[in-house]
Structures are given as C-alpha cells and as structure tokens.
Scaffold this active site. Structure first.
Site, short mmCIF file in Angstrom:
data_model
loop_
_atom_site.label_atom_id
_atom_site.label_comp_id
_atom_site.label_asym_id
_atom_site.label_seq_id
_atom_site.Cartn_x
_atom_site.Cartn_y
_atom_site.Cartn_z
N LEU A 100 0.82 -1.22 0.00
CA LEU A 100 0.00 0.00 0.00
C LEU A 100 0.85 1.27 0.00
O LEU A 100 1.93 1.31 0.60
CB LEU A 100 -0.93 0.00 1.21
CG LEU A 100 -1.89 -1.19 1.31
CD1 LEU A 100 -2.80 -1.03 2.53
CD2 LEU A 100 -2.73 -1.35 0.05
N HIS A 144 -3.36 4.46 -2.36
CA HIS A 144 -4.36 3.59 -1.74
C HIS A 144 -4.99 4.29 -0.54
O HIS A 144 -6.20 4.24 -0.33
CB HIS A 144 -3.71 2.29 -1.24
CG HIS A 144 -3.18 1.41 -2.32
ND1 HIS A 144 -1.85 1.09 -2.43
CD2 HIS A 144 -3.81 0.78 -3.34
CE1 HIS A 144 -1.68 0.29 -3.47
NE2 HIS A 144 -2.85 0.09 -4.05
#
Ligand code: PAF
Length: 282
Positions: A33, A37
C-alpha cells in the site's frame, strides 16, 4: 480494524452492518500500500459508513509469472497503515478462498475494443483476470461503492464495463493519481526502483506535462516522438506505448479537437520495472 481471511466470517459481519443500514465502500488492492491507496480509503470514508479494503495478489491478471512472483509484498506495513488510517475491515483471502474451483475463467467477459488496446495489447489476458477477481470480490462483499485510482485509467473503464455486464449494483468512485514530489505517480511497483531509478522515472510525468503544453501546437506524431526522446534520454529502457486517446472510448486520436476530452497514456520500462501513467489534457 477487523481482519477476515474467510468469506463466511466476512459475510456474517457485513450482513449485520447492512441490517443496520450502513453503507459499504470497497477498496480492492494487491497490497504494498502507498499514499494513493490511502487516499482511496479516505475518499471511501467520506462517502460511506464502513470501508472494506482487500489485499489479494491476483494470479490470473499476471500474464508473466516472473512479474507475479516478484510482485512486492509488505503485509505487516500494510496492516499498520490500514489501522492508522482507520480502515474498518481488511479482507485478506487465500487463493483457495477466492478460486475454490481453480483459477480457470469459465466464461470470458465480453469487453470489446477496450481490452484490445494499450494495456490489453501489451498484457494479453490481463483485463480478463482483473474482471474475474473484481467480479468475485463484488459478489462476496456487495459494496455500495468501489474506489479505484485514475492511474489505472483503462482498468477503471474495463471494471466499469464488467459492472454493467454483470449488473452489479455498485457505483464507482475514481481517486486522483497521487504523486511524489518529483511527479512520479505512486505505485506499488515503485518499491522495486532504486532511489536513482525513482528520480529518473519522474520523466514519465515530465513527458506528460510536455505533451499537455504542446498538444494544440504540434502534430501528434512529433509530440509523441519528442516525449519518447524525453523518456529514453532519462534512462527508460523500453517504451510500450505513448498514446493520445479519446478519454471516453480510448480510441487513439491523430489530431487535436477541442470538443473531445483527451487523455495521454504511457507505459515504459525503467530497468525491468514496467511503469504506467496518464494525464487528462483538457
Ligand atoms: O489495481 C489493482 O491493484 C488490481 O488490478 C485490483 C483492482 C486490486 C485487482 O486485482
């Protein structure tokens, strides 16, 4: 945050929330991530009561097994980031959970022209795999909203088409592309770039800006030629495409027309890392 590995447990929990009329926002990811994100999680939080993030590195969307094996995995850090950004639910399924009957796609999605060009041309089968996994995840989670990033512009169009084909009652939220200070688009694949490569990779953004500045002044052929020189002179090894397209249909354009919304899309290799980016022109 509650972490679920099994569909049955997740669905029991979601049923309770839906009975309380809570709206569900869903952010599908393959992990590793980054800020992009996290901004999708934030957008989902603004729109929905509950945010579900999934992390599943989907084997069926990789047309190259080496790319799949090398896909970055930072699960402990991902969980920490989701916790600190107040994501409500993480769905972290195994391959068996997602594909209990095997990975084979029984009925291909009729995506038409959109999967024949750009990423579809250079990564055959990729979008069928994306649709397969997103379709499966939507059937498990039944969210009200799905949040996806503009960096994967073509993916959004493909997923929207799949949503129509499968009549999923879900709305798409599109998150803008987050960039590092250099202009390099946030991407899980950036983890595999050295600091020096990261700096050089910002040339994709520079070439997009160059195109935006010159799109009304120069022929598309010359613009693309100069943009490819910017990339190659900055250390890119190979360019898959620099394409100027109609943003509604992704049909490649040959000349400027102010009444058409235009998007430029680029895919190129820095070392063996394939990077993509895009920019709306008008
Ligand atoms: O964009 C991605 O990370 C993936 O393609 C997605 C949408 C999570 C499907 O595996």
């Amino acid at each position: 945050m509650i972490l679920f590995k099994h569909i049955s447990d997740l669905q029991k929990h979601l049923q309770k929330l839906k009975a309380e009329n809570k709206t569900i926002g869903f952010v599908p990811t393959m992990g590793a991530l980054h800020q992009g994100h996290l901004s999708l999680i934030k957008q989902a939080q603004q729109k929905c009561d509950i945010v579900v993030c999934s992390i599943f590195v989907n084997p069926t969307q990789f047309n190259n097994s080496e790319d799949f094996n090398k896909y970055p995995s930072t699960i402990d850090k991902d969980i920490y980031l989701l916790e600190t950004n107040r994501c409500d639910i993480l769905f972290l399924p195994s391959e068996k959970e997602i594909y209990p009957d095997g990975e084979e796609l029984k009925q291909p999605y009729d995506l038409g022209f959109i999967e024949t060009i750009l990423e579809g041309e250079f990564r055959p089968g990729h979008f069928q795999g994306v649709c397969q996994v997103v379709d499966r995840l939507l059937n498990i989670i039944h969210p009200d909203f799905i949040c996806m990033g503009q960096k994967d512009f073509q993916q959004i169009m493909v997923v929207q088409k799949m949503i129509e084909l499968k009549h999923h009652p879900v709305k798409m939220i599109i998150g803008e592309t987050l960039r590092e200070a250099s202009g390099l688009a946030s991407s899980s694949r950036n983890i595999r770039l050295s600091d020096n490569e990261k700096e050089k990779a910002a040339a994709i953004y520079k070439s997009l800006l160059y195109i935006k500045e010159n799109i009304t002044k120069t022929s598309f052929g010359e613009i693309k030629q100069h943009a490819s020189e910017i990339l190659m002179n900055s250390g890119f090894r190979k360019i898959d495409y620099i394409e100027i397209c109609d943003a509604k249909t992704l049909t490649p354009l040959i000349k400027y027309n102010s009444s058409t919304q235009i998007i430029v899309l680029i895919a190129a290799y820095m070392g063996d890392i394939r990077l993509i980016d895009n920019m709306l022109m008008n």
